[in-house]
Design a protein around this motif. Structure first.
Motif, mmCIF file in Angstrom:
data_model
loop_
_atom_site.group_PDB
_atom_site.id
_atom_site.type_symbol
_atom_site.label_atom_id
_atom_site.label_comp_id
_atom_site.label_asym_id
_atom_site.label_seq_id
_atom_site.Cartn_x
_atom_site.Cartn_y
_atom_site.Cartn_z
ATOM 1 N N PHE A 212 -71.524 83.324 45.434
ATOM 2 C CA PHE A 212 -72.717 82.511 45.257
ATOM 3 C C PHE A 212 -72.922 81.698 46.525
ATOM 4 C CE2 PHE A 212 -74.718 78.583 43.318
ATOM 5 C CZ PHE A 212 -75.939 79.177 43.060
ATOM 6 N N ARG A 213 -74.046 81.917 47.208
ATOM 7 C CA ARG A 213 -74.259 81.313 48.515
ATOM 8 C C ARG A 213 -75.447 80.350 48.511
ATOM 9 N NH1 ARG A 213 -74.243 86.622 49.701
ATOM 10 N NH2 ARG A 213 -76.357 86.524 50.578
ATOM 11 N N TYR A 214 -75.264 79.252 49.209
ATOM 12 C CA TYR A 214 -76.307 78.261 49.456
ATOM 13 C C TYR A 214 -76.579 78.314 50.953
ATOM 14 C CZ TYR A 214 -78.283 73.499 49.891
ATOM 15 O OH TYR A 214 -79.062 72.401 50.172
ATOM 16 N N GLU A 215 -77.785 78.768 51.345
ATOM 17 C CA GLU A 215 -78.093 79.026 52.741
ATOM 18 C C GLU A 215 -79.201 78.091 53.222
ATOM 19 O OE1 GLU A 215 -79.156 83.121 52.778
ATOM 20 O OE2 GLU A 215 -77.183 83.811 52.090
ATOM 21 N N PRO A 216 -78.880 77.024 53.983
ATOM 22 C CA PRO A 216 -79.896 76.101 54.489
ATOM 23 C C PRO A 216 -80.860 76.811 55.438
ATOM 24 C CG PRO A 216 -77.670 75.216 54.729
ATOM 25 C CD PRO A 216 -77.517 76.663 54.389
ATOM 26 N N ILE A 217 -82.148 76.461 55.332
ATOM 27 C CA ILE A 217 -83.154 77.055 56.205
ATOM 28 C C ILE A 217 -83.871 75.984 57.015
ATOM 29 C CG2 ILE A 217 -85.268 78.442 56.313
ATOM 30 C CD1 ILE A 217 -84.341 79.838 53.746
ATOM 31 N N SER A 218 -84.497 75.004 56.352
ATOM 32 C CA SER A 218 -85.212 73.939 57.050
ATOM 33 C C SER A 218 -85.182 72.675 56.190
ATOM 34 C CB SER A 218 -86.661 74.357 57.349
ATOM 35 O OG SER A 218 -87.346 74.644 56.144
ATOM 36 N N GLY A 219 -85.604 71.547 56.811
ATOM 37 C CA GLY A 219 -85.599 70.295 56.078
ATOM 38 C C GLY A 219 -84.237 69.634 56.018
ATOM 39 N N PHE A 220 -83.364 69.950 56.975
ATOM 40 C CA PHE A 220 -82.035 69.361 57.041
ATOM 41 C C PHE A 220 -81.922 68.530 58.322
ATOM 42 C CE2 PHE A 220 -81.677 72.922 54.235
ATOM 43 C CZ PHE A 220 -80.747 72.537 53.279
ATOM 44 N N SER A 221 -81.107 67.483 58.283
ATOM 45 C CA SER A 221 -80.942 66.611 59.445
ATOM 46 C C SER A 221 -80.414 67.405 60.637
ATOM 47 C CB SER A 221 -79.985 65.466 59.120
ATOM 48 O OG SER A 221 -80.476 64.697 58.042
ATOM 49 N N SER A 222 -80.733 66.917 61.824
ATOM 50 C CA SER A 222 -80.323 67.627 63.042
ATOM 51 C C SER A 222 -78.805 67.691 63.184
ATOM 52 C CB SER A 222 -80.932 66.944 64.274
ATOM 53 O OG SER A 222 -80.539 65.582 64.326
ATOM 54 N N ASN A 223 -78.082 66.739 62.580
ATOM 55 C CA ASN A 223 -76.617 66.749 62.675
ATOM 56 C C ASN A 223 -75.961 67.462 61.501
ATOM 57 O OD1 ASN A 223 -77.137 64.935 60.666
ATOM 58 N ND2 ASN A 223 -75.957 63.238 61.562
ATOM 59 N N PHE A 224 -76.781 68.115 60.656
ATOM 60 C CA PHE A 224 -76.222 68.873 59.531
ATOM 61 C C PHE A 224 -75.466 70.086 60.063
ATOM 62 C CE2 PHE A 224 -76.553 72.234 56.313
ATOM 63 C CZ PHE A 224 -76.005 71.594 55.214
ATOM 64 N N ASN A 225 -74.211 70.226 59.655
ATOM 65 C CA ASN A 225 -73.366 71.319 60.139
ATOM 66 C C ASN A 225 -73.431 72.483 59.158
ATOM 67 O OD1 ASN A 225 -71.396 73.037 61.125
ATOM 68 N ND2 ASN A 225 -69.914 71.395 61.534
ATOM 69 N N ARG A 226 -74.228 73.475 59.483
ATOM 70 C CA ARG A 226 -74.409 74.620 58.592
ATOM 71 C C ARG A 226 -73.122 75.424 58.424
ATOM 72 N NH1 ARG A 226 -80.221 76.112 58.432
ATOM 73 N NH2 ARG A 226 -81.335 74.377 59.438
ATOM 74 N N SER A 227 -72.253 75.376 59.419
ATOM 75 C CA SER A 227 -71.015 76.151 59.327
ATOM 76 C C SER A 227 -70.048 75.573 58.298
ATOM 77 C CB SER A 227 -70.333 76.217 60.698
ATOM 78 O OG SER A 227 -69.920 74.924 61.121
ATOM 79 N N ASN A 228 -70.298 74.324 57.849
ATOM 80 C CA ASN A 228 -69.414 73.696 56.863
ATOM 81 C C ASN A 228 -69.864 73.914 55.429
ATOM 82 O OD1 ASN A 228 -67.582 72.735 58.682
ATOM 83 N ND2 ASN A 228 -68.383 70.642 58.732
ATOM 84 N N VAL A 229 -70.983 74.607 55.226
ATOM 85 C CA VAL A 229 -71.433 74.876 53.864
ATOM 86 C C VAL A 229 -70.472 75.885 53.228
ATOM 87 C CG1 VAL A 229 -73.286 75.790 52.427
ATOM 88 C CG2 VAL A 229 -73.831 74.422 54.448
#
Length: 269
Positions: A212-229
């Motif tokens: 089950f994956r949660y994949e950020p696309i847009s609307g996230f802070s510039s310092n949001f670390n996508r690799s930590n999801v």
């Protein structure tokens, strides 16, 4: 033991994971199906880490007919998590159903956390999507969600309702949906792991074990670390006939072990 979850690292990490799980579970509340008549499902879940340290509870009441659906959800931290973070979420969603599409119309969520409060209301019609957020976000993300992304997405509750339909109709862990929550735009997706059995919370029978994956696309802070999801896992009840798949469990890895959301009671009327 609770003392291993210090607020400087372990417990704060669990709170982050708990909020992520809550976001998913709010959506999951709708994945229970409909029949030729009105049905109501009353569901209760518990979140814990390492299977012993309780983090929170969730309850849902979902009613559906062949042409409409509505859901009410309440989620709150409890146990050890409440010492460091007091979160309570109340959310509702409603819309229309037909054989070809799910058309959501209203979404309303009130989120109280750590002495703060925010309410998000979204309505959807043929003319587009309107959102009222109080207090509004100071940062809408980098980049912010575009109008096209907002219009082309489900609200969080309806999003996993649609995902659950894909799983149940396919009778397999296959499917993905796009979601907009008033600020963030993301994809929820499942992929196959195995067919298995599940016994707990009022369900005993065949189940699908999915990635089950949660994949950020847009609307996230510039310092949001996508690799930590984190990559989560989910279990869905396997319906006897192609239809809706009921979610039973979600697990999310954390630095001190798996955080797990389990169904504790299941009532259908």
């Amino acid at each position: 033991m609770v003392r291993t979850l210090g607020p400087t690292y372990g417990m704060q990490s669990e709170i982050v994971m708990l909020r992520w799980m809550f976001a998913a579970v709010l959506a999951i509340g709708l994945t229970f199906g409909r029949s030729a008549h009105a049905e109501t499902f009353r569901l209760n879940y518990e979140a814990a880490v390492l299977g012993v340290v309780v983090l929170g509870e969730a309850s849902y009441e979902v009613t559906s007919t062949p042409t409409r659906y509505a859901v009410r959800a309440n989620i709150r931290t409890s146990g050890a998590a409440r010492i460091f973070d007091q979160t309570e979420i109340t959310a509702t969603a409603a819309g229309e159903l037909n054989e070809a599409a799910i058309n959501w119309a209203r979404y309303d969520i009130s989120h109280a956390y750590s002495g703060k409060f925010r309410r998000t209301q979204m309505t959807r019609s043929a003319s587009g999507l309107a959102a009222t957020i109080s207090p509004n976000y100071r940062d809408l993300g980098s980049p912010p969600a575009s109008d096209a992304q907002r219009r082309g997405s489900y609200d969080p509750l309806t999003g996993v309702f649609a995902l659950g339909r894909q799983v149940g109709i396919n009778r397999a862990c296959r499917g993905s949906v796009l979601v907009f929550d008033g600020r963030s735009h993301y994809r929820l997706a499942v992929a196959p792991r195995a067919e298995t059995t599940f016994n707990g919370g009022g369900y005993n029978g065949p189940a699908l074990h999915c990635d089950f994956r949660y994949e950020p696309i847009s609307g996230f802070s510039s310092n949001f670390n996508r690799s930590n999801v984190p990559s989560a896992q989910a279990w869905f009840a396997l319906p006897a006939q192609p239809g809706f798949a009921a979610p039973l469990r979600i697990t999310v890895p954390t630095p001190v072990g798996a955080a797990q959301l389990d169904i504790r009671s299941y009532q259908r009327s």
